[in-house]
Write a protein that holds these residues in place. Structure first.
Motif, PDB file in Angstrom:
ATOM      1  N   ALA A 251      17.216   5.231   2.723  1.00 32.46           N
ATOM      2  CA  ALA A 251      16.232   4.642   3.737  1.00 32.46           C
ATOM      3  C   ALA A 251      14.948   5.349   3.489  1.00 32.46           C
ATOM      4  CB  ALA A 251      16.775   5.089   5.195  1.00 32.46           C
ATOM      5  N   TYR A 252      15.000   6.952   2.847  1.00 30.16           N
ATOM      6  CA  TYR A 252      13.761   7.770   2.741  1.00 30.16           C
ATOM      7  C   TYR A 252      12.946   6.986   1.680  1.00 30.16           C
ATOM      8  CZ  TYR A 252      11.770  12.254   1.341  1.00 30.16           C
ATOM      9  OH  TYR A 252      10.809  13.002   1.090  1.00 30.16           O
ATOM     10  N   VAL A 253      13.597   6.531   0.650  1.00 32.84           N
ATOM     11  CA  VAL A 253      12.610   5.713  -0.489  1.00 32.84           C
ATOM     12  C   VAL A 253      12.038   4.458   0.247  1.00 32.84           C
ATOM     13  CG1 VAL A 253      12.744   4.994  -2.524  1.00 32.84           C
ATOM     14  CG2 VAL A 253      13.895   6.868  -2.223  1.00 32.84           C
ATOM     15  N   LEU A 254      12.762   3.690   0.945  1.00 31.42           N
ATOM     16  CA  LEU A 254      12.356   2.408   1.372  1.00 31.42           C
ATOM     17  C   LEU A 254      11.347   2.917   2.270  1.00 31.42           C
ATOM     18  CD1 LEU A 254      15.691   0.749   2.080  1.00 31.42           C
ATOM     19  CD2 LEU A 254      13.968   0.158   0.298  1.00 31.42           C
ATOM     20  N   LEU A 255      11.097   3.851   2.969  1.00 33.44           N
ATOM     21  CA  LEU A 255      10.018   4.027   4.069  1.00 33.44           C
ATOM     22  C   LEU A 255       8.912   4.489   3.152  1.00 33.44           C
ATOM     23  CD1 LEU A 255       8.875   4.842   6.885  1.00 33.44           C
ATOM     24  CD2 LEU A 255       9.783   6.942   6.705  1.00 33.44           C
ATOM     25  N   LEU A 256       8.894   5.248   2.137  1.00 35.68           N
ATOM     26  CA  LEU A 256       7.887   5.445   1.333  1.00 35.68           C
ATOM     27  C   LEU A 256       7.114   4.206   0.694  1.00 35.68           C
ATOM     28  CD1 LEU A 256       9.110   8.543  -0.758  1.00 35.68           C
ATOM     29  CD2 LEU A 256       7.660   8.358   1.466  1.00 35.68           C
ATOM     30  N   LEU A 257       8.166   3.331   0.311  1.00 40.06           N
ATOM     31  CA  LEU A 257       7.516   1.934  -0.336  1.00 40.06           C
ATOM     32  C   LEU A 257       6.889   1.199   0.828  1.00 40.06           C
ATOM     33  CD1 LEU A 257      10.723   0.840  -2.195  1.00 40.06           C
ATOM     34  CD2 LEU A 257       8.372   0.968  -3.212  1.00 40.06           C
ATOM     35  N   ALA A 258       7.439   1.048   2.139  1.00 37.82           N
ATOM     36  CA  ALA A 258       6.680   0.417   3.124  1.00 37.82           C
ATOM     37  C   ALA A 258       5.250   0.976   3.086  1.00 37.82           C
ATOM     38  CB  ALA A 258       7.429   0.584   4.258  1.00 37.82           C
ATOM     39  N   VAL A 259       5.423   2.242   3.222  1.00 38.64           N
ATOM     40  CA  VAL A 259       3.733   2.967   3.445  1.00 38.64           C
ATOM     41  C   VAL A 259       2.742   2.835   2.265  1.00 38.64           C
ATOM     42  CG1 VAL A 259       2.646   5.160   3.769  1.00 38.64           C
ATOM     43  CG2 VAL A 259       4.845   4.811   4.937  1.00 38.64           C
ATOM     44  N   LEU A 260       3.664   2.791   1.090  1.00 34.90           N
ATOM     45  CA  LEU A 260       2.805   2.282  -0.057  1.00 34.90           C
ATOM     46  C   LEU A 260       2.073   0.881   0.012  1.00 34.90           C
ATOM     47  CD1 LEU A 260       1.694   2.842  -2.989  1.00 34.90           C
ATOM     48  CD2 LEU A 260       4.141   2.115  -3.736  1.00 34.90           C
ATOM     49  N   ILE A 261       2.789   0.018   0.374  1.00 39.58           N
ATOM     50  CA  ILE A 261       2.499  -1.243   0.671  1.00 39.58           C
ATOM     51  C   ILE A 261       1.433  -1.578   1.621  1.00 39.58           C
ATOM     52  CG2 ILE A 261       3.182  -3.723   1.396  1.00 39.58           C
ATOM     53  CD1 ILE A 261       5.882  -3.136   0.074  1.00 39.58           C
ATOM     54  N   VAL A 262       1.361  -0.732   2.795  1.00 37.85           N
ATOM     55  CA  VAL A 262       0.449  -0.954   3.854  1.00 37.85           C
ATOM     56  C   VAL A 262      -0.814  -0.037   3.355  1.00 37.85           C
ATOM     57  CG1 VAL A 262      -0.131   0.199   5.918  1.00 37.85           C
ATOM     58  CG2 VAL A 262       2.084  -0.675   5.704  1.00 37.85           C
ATOM     59  N   MET A 263      -0.912   0.938   2.725  1.00 33.04           N
ATOM     60  CA  MET A 263      -1.908   1.685   2.160  1.00 33.04           C
ATOM     61  C   MET A 263      -2.787   0.710   0.951  1.00 33.04           C
ATOM     62  SD  MET A 263      -2.607   4.132   3.815  1.00 33.04           S
ATOM     63  CE  MET A 263      -3.927   5.057   2.973  1.00 33.04           C
ATOM     64  N   THR A 264      -1.882   0.056   0.316  1.00 31.19           N
ATOM     65  CA  THR A 264      -2.685  -0.811  -0.793  1.00 31.19           C
ATOM     66  C   THR A 264      -3.116  -2.024  -0.323  1.00 31.19           C
ATOM     67  OG1 THR A 264      -0.728   0.031  -2.205  1.00 31.19           O
ATOM     68  CG2 THR A 264      -1.861  -2.185  -2.915  1.00 31.19           C
ATOM     69  N   VAL A 265      -2.549  -2.715   0.744  1.00 31.81           N
ATOM     70  CA  VAL A 265      -2.917  -3.767   0.997  1.00 31.81           C
ATOM     71  C   VAL A 265      -4.167  -3.725   2.281  1.00 31.81           C
ATOM     72  CG1 VAL A 265      -1.021  -5.071   0.516  1.00 31.81           C
ATOM     73  CG2 VAL A 265      -1.305  -4.555   2.810  1.00 31.81           C
ATOM     74  N   MET A 266      -4.253  -2.586   2.743  1.00 35.24           N
ATOM     75  CA  MET A 266      -5.155  -2.299   3.958  1.00 35.24           C
ATOM     76  C   MET A 266      -6.609  -2.737   3.827  1.00 35.24           C
ATOM     77  SD  MET A 266      -5.170   1.128   6.318  1.00 35.24           S
ATOM     78  CE  MET A 266      -3.325   0.759   6.646  1.00 35.24           C
ATOM     79  N   ASP A 267      -7.293  -2.600   2.560  1.00 38.63           N
ATOM     80  CA  ASP A 267      -8.368  -3.064   2.443  1.00 38.63           C
ATOM     81  C   ASP A 267      -8.601  -4.050   1.586  1.00 38.63           C
ATOM     82  OD1 ASP A 267      -9.663  -0.936   4.066  1.00 38.63           O
ATOM     83  OD2 ASP A 267     -10.060   0.443   2.556  1.00 38.63           O
ATOM     84  N   ALA A 268      -7.420  -4.806   1.145  1.00 42.99           N
ATOM     85  CA  ALA A 268      -7.468  -5.855   0.410  1.00 42.99           C
ATOM     86  C   ALA A 268      -8.292  -7.259   0.997  1.00 42.99           C
ATOM     87  CB  ALA A 268      -6.325  -6.236  -0.035  1.00 42.99           C
TER      88      ALA A 268
END
Length: 268
Positions: A251-268
């Protein structure tokens, strides 16, 4: 305005959960949320990422102290590992906080994403995090790890407003700590990082200072996040010990993946 407040309040509850379960005092949730709220309100400005990091640090200071008290009462803190690391993390945090004020907002955001990528890759590819060899007692930290590792954790964590738990948890995990114990000790180790960052950002004259701002810290956003996080920390403080170790680490790693996706697409 109301929508922004309710959004921050809701994600404040999530920061409370991540603080207790994963040792994230709010950074990995608060940074993208505050940045997103500023962007949605059409007022990101050149300092939006700095405001997000600064507000995250302020929220983490309070959350980490609250979580530390809860974990101390639960008996999950090993003082022999905490004391030496905390001193060197504090030194690194002071340097990292000062450095972050001269890094551009775009560069800061890129560094945040790179940091996430490296952390996720390290957790998945290196042995010892998802399936560690648990030891009783855990292996003590060496002098080099404590000194240079501690300063490095403080430097990076304070610069990006993430508290340091993403480095301290894997470090303690690979020394044989169960997940519940490693995440519990991330709280007190995040306090010096968050406090140093808050002080530096609050006392740095912001380029676009306005109402409700103390330096780079957005007091309104911080208050909304804390209104959600503090009651949540109190409500779930005993829950981590009931989660299976393997489930907790995945769950720890999955949460990091979710934040990564959000930060990557935020300005897309």
């Amino acid at each position: 305005m109301l929508t922004s407040f309710l959004t921050l309040l809701s994600f404040g509850c999530l920061t409370g959960i991540t603080t207790v379960f994963f040792g994230f005092g709010g950074g990995f949730v608060a940074v993208p949320v505050v940045y997103g709220v500023l962007t949605a309100a059409a007022r990101p400005g050149p300092d939006a990422m700095h405001v997000a990091v600064a507000t995250s640090a302020a929220v983490m200071t309070v959350n980490a102290v609250a979580a530390t008290l809860a974990q101390w009462r639960a008996g999950r803190l090993r003082h022999a590992d905490l004391r030496p690391l905390a001193a060197f993390i504090t030194i690194g945090a002071a340097a990292g906080s000062l450095a972050s004020t001269v890094i551009g907002g775009t560069e800061l955001r890129v560094l945040f994403v790179v940091y996430l990528l490296v952390t996720i890759a390290d957790s998945l590819l290196r042995k010892g995090f998802l399936s560690p060899e648990l030891r009783t007692p855990p292996e003590p930290l060496g002098r080099g790890t404590t000194t240079f590792g501690g300063m490095g954790i403080g430097l990076v964590a304070a610069a990006l407003g993430v508290g340091g738990s993403v480095m301290t948890v894997p470090l303690l995990r690979r020394r044989g700590h169960p997940m519940a114990e490693a995440t519990a000790m991330a709280g007190p180790l995040s306090v010096p990082v968050a406090l140093a960052g808050t002080l530096v950002y609050a006392l740095t004259p912001a380029a676009t200072a306005g109402w409700g701002r103390f330096g780079y810290v957005d007091l309104t956003a911080g208050a909304a996040l804390l209104l959600g996080s503090l009651p949540t920390i109190a409500a779930v403080r005993r829950a981590p010990g009931r989660v299976p170790d393997r489930v907790h680490s995945v769950a720890y790693v999955l949460l990091l993946l979710a934040v990564l996706i959000v930060m990557t697409v935020m300005d897309a």
